[in-house]
Design a protein around this motif. Structure first.
Motif, short mmCIF file in Angstrom:
data_model
loop_
_atom_site.label_atom_id
_atom_site.label_comp_id
_atom_site.label_asym_id
_atom_site.label_seq_id
_atom_site.Cartn_x
_atom_site.Cartn_y
_atom_site.Cartn_z
N ASP A 1 0.87 -1.17 0.00
CA ASP A 1 0.00 0.00 0.00
C ASP A 1 0.92 1.23 0.00
OD1 ASP A 1 0.24 1.25 2.83
OD2 ASP A 1 -0.17 -0.87 3.27
N PRO A 2 0.41 2.40 -0.42
CA PRO A 2 1.27 3.59 -0.56
C PRO A 2 2.04 3.96 0.72
CG PRO A 2 -0.79 3.95 -1.70
CD PRO A 2 -0.93 2.66 -0.95
N GLU A 3 1.43 3.83 1.87
CA GLU A 3 2.14 4.20 3.12
C GLU A 3 3.29 3.23 3.40
OE1 GLU A 3 3.54 6.26 6.08
OE2 GLU A 3 1.94 6.97 4.78
N LYS A 4 3.05 1.95 3.23
CA LYS A 4 4.11 0.96 3.43
C LYS A 4 5.24 1.20 2.42
CE LYS A 4 6.32 -2.79 4.53
NZ LYS A 4 7.25 -2.77 5.63
N GLU A 5 4.88 1.49 1.16
CA GLU A 5 5.91 1.72 0.14
C GLU A 5 6.72 2.97 0.46
OE1 GLU A 5 8.39 1.02 -3.07
OE2 GLU A 5 7.15 -0.28 -1.84
N ARG A 6 6.08 3.99 1.02
CA ARG A 6 6.80 5.21 1.41
C ARG A 6 7.87 4.87 2.46
NH1 ARG A 6 6.79 9.73 -1.59
NH2 ARG A 6 6.31 11.57 -0.46
N GLU A 7 7.56 3.98 3.38
CA GLU A 7 8.53 3.54 4.40
C GLU A 7 9.69 2.79 3.74
OE1 GLU A 7 6.42 1.18 7.26
OE2 GLU A 7 5.02 2.82 7.72
N VAL A 8 9.36 1.91 2.80
CA VAL A 8 10.39 1.13 2.09
C VAL A 8 11.28 2.08 1.29
CG1 VAL A 8 10.81 -0.63 0.33
CG2 VAL A 8 9.01 -0.97 2.04
N VAL A 9 10.66 3.03 0.60
CA VAL A 9 11.41 3.99 -0.22
C VAL A 9 12.35 4.81 0.67
CG1 VAL A 9 11.12 6.16 -1.51
CG2 VAL A 9 9.81 4.15 -2.14
N ALA A 10 11.88 5.24 1.83
CA ALA A 10 12.73 6.03 2.74
C ALA A 10 13.95 5.22 3.17
CB ALA A 10 11.92 6.47 3.96
N GLU A 11 13.75 3.94 3.44
CA GLU A 11 14.86 3.08 3.83
C GLU A 11 15.83 2.87 2.66
OE1 GLU A 11 17.46 0.62 5.97
OE2 GLU A 11 16.04 2.15 6.58
N GLU A 12 15.31 2.67 1.47
CA GLU A 12 16.17 2.50 0.30
C GLU A 12 16.97 3.77 0.02
OE1 GLU A 12 16.87 -0.36 -1.42
OE2 GLU A 12 15.62 -1.34 0.09
N LEU A 13 16.35 4.94 0.16
CA LEU A 13 17.07 6.20 -0.03
C LEU A 13 18.16 6.36 1.02
CD1 LEU A 13 14.21 8.68 -0.96
CD2 LEU A 13 16.10 7.94 -2.44
N ARG A 14 17.88 5.97 2.26
CA ARG A 14 18.89 6.04 3.32
C ARG A 14 20.07 5.15 2.96
NH1 ARG A 14 21.14 3.20 6.87
NH2 ARG A 14 19.81 1.40 6.52
N ARG A 15 19.80 3.93 2.51
CA ARG A 15 20.87 3.01 2.14
C ARG A 15 21.67 3.53 0.94
NH1 ARG A 15 18.78 -2.38 0.75
NH2 ARG A 15 20.97 -2.96 0.84
N LEU A 16 20.95 4.10 -0.05
CA LEU A 16 21.64 4.68 -1.21
C LEU A 16 22.55 5.83 -0.79
CD1 LEU A 16 18.81 4.70 -3.91
CD2 LEU A 16 21.02 3.51 -4.07
N ALA A 17 22.04 6.71 0.07
CA ALA A 17 22.84 7.85 0.53
C ALA A 17 24.09 7.35 1.25
CB ALA A 17 22.02 8.75 1.45
N ARG A 18 23.94 6.36 2.09
CA ARG A 18 25.07 5.79 2.84
C ARG A 18 26.11 5.19 1.88
NH1 ARG A 18 25.83 4.21 7.95
NH2 ARG A 18 27.03 2.36 8.42
N GLN A 19 25.65 4.42 0.90
CA GLN A 19 26.54 3.79 -0.08
C GLN A 19 27.28 4.87 -0.89
OE1 GLN A 19 24.40 1.78 -3.15
NE2 GLN A 19 26.23 0.92 -4.10
N ARG A 20 26.54 5.85 -1.36
CA ARG A 20 27.15 6.90 -2.18
C ARG A 20 28.12 7.75 -1.37
NH1 ARG A 20 21.33 8.54 -4.76
NH2 ARG A 20 21.21 6.87 -6.31
N LEU A 21 27.77 8.05 -0.14
CA LEU A 21 28.65 8.87 0.70
C LEU A 21 29.95 8.12 1.02
CD1 LEU A 21 29.08 11.48 2.21
CD2 LEU A 21 27.71 10.57 4.10
N ALA A 22 29.84 6.86 1.37
CA ALA A 22 31.04 6.06 1.62
C ALA A 22 31.91 6.01 0.36
CB ALA A 22 30.67 4.66 2.09
N GLY A 23 31.28 5.84 -0.79
CA GLY A 23 32.03 5.82 -2.06
C GLY A 23 32.69 7.14 -2.36
N ALA A 24 31.99 8.24 -2.09
CA ALA A 24 32.56 9.57 -2.34
C ALA A 24 33.77 9.84 -1.46
CB ALA A 24 31.50 10.65 -2.10
N LEU A 25 33.75 9.32 -0.24
CA LEU A 25 34.86 9.58 0.67
C LEU A 25 36.00 8.58 0.49
CD1 LEU A 25 33.08 10.85 3.85
CD2 LEU A 25 34.19 12.12 2.04
N GLU A 26 35.82 7.60 -0.38
CA GLU A 26 36.94 6.74 -0.76
C GLU A 26 37.77 7.39 -1.84
OE1 GLU A 26 35.22 3.03 -1.95
OE2 GLU A 26 34.75 2.45 0.10
N ASP A 27 37.20 8.42 -2.49
CA ASP A 27 37.87 9.12 -3.58
C ASP A 27 38.97 10.00 -3.02
OD1 ASP A 27 38.66 10.55 -5.78
OD2 ASP A 27 36.74 11.52 -6.11
#
Length: 189
Positions: free
Chosen positions: A160-186
């Motif tokens: 349902d849209p509310e559950k998906e919003r929670e999943v999306v927020a978690e995926e965005l958090r994980r993406l931000a973490r992955q990208r930030l760690a990658g950026a600081l390896e540069d």
């Protein structure tokens, strides 16, 4: 051949209380310690740190919050602050971040039917939820990415849209973490 006048040779006995120290060979001198990417991030002007963060997650409030709490003593501390700021994203922040996201890229050797299947699945997802599908593929072998994305997009379509919003927020958090760690390896940071 005559030489011009020369200075008299100095002898240690001529220079009381002085010690002659030989110069160190060039290769034994210790260079100044290299600046780490985290030190570069911590010391960067706020606008530059903000730009780096926006490359990781397109939320102005998230980037502002993470920038404002510098300096970070360790990468783990920075990633924890990133996570905390991501957990606090409002619905508007999520919409802002989602607007800048795109589907994960398919492997170069993916066949045409895979592109069609992913395109159709994404169109159905976007029609249902009104935003792009996001997923963090961190740690997933590249040869499993396509099947994982297709399987996940189809299973999440049932949320349902509310559950998906929670999943999306978690995926965005994980993406931000992955990208930030990658950026600081540069090291160019």
């Amino acid at each position: 051949m005559t030489r011009g006048s020369t200075l008299p040779a100095h002898r240690l006995s001529d220079l009381p209380d002085r010690v002659a120290l030989p110069a160190l060979p060039e290769q034994t001198r210790t260079p100044p310690p290299a600046r780490t990417a985290l030190e570069g991030f911590n010391g960067a002007p706020a606008a530059e740190a903000h730009r780096i963060l926006l490359d990781c997650l397109r939320s102005l409030s998230w980037a502002h919050r993470v920038t404002a709490h510098r300096p970070y003593p360790t990468l783990d501390a920075l990633l924890a602050a990133s996570d905390e700021a991501a957990y606090d994203l409002t619905a508007g922040d999520l919409t802002e971040a989602l607007a800048a996201e795109s589907l994960p890229p398919l492997p170069e050797d993916a066949y045409g039917a895979a592109h069609m299947a992913l395109g159709a699945a994404h169109a159905a997802y976007e029609a249902r939820f009104g935003h792009t599908f996001v997923i963090c593929l961190d740690g997933l072998p590249p040869n499993e990415a396509l099947d994982h994305v297709l399987e996940t997009i189809r299973s999440r379509w049932a949320n349902d849209p509310e559950k998906e919003r929670e999943v999306v927020a978690e995926e965005l958090r994980r993406l931000a973490r992955q990208r930030l760690a990658g950026a600081l390896e540069d090291p160019g940071l």
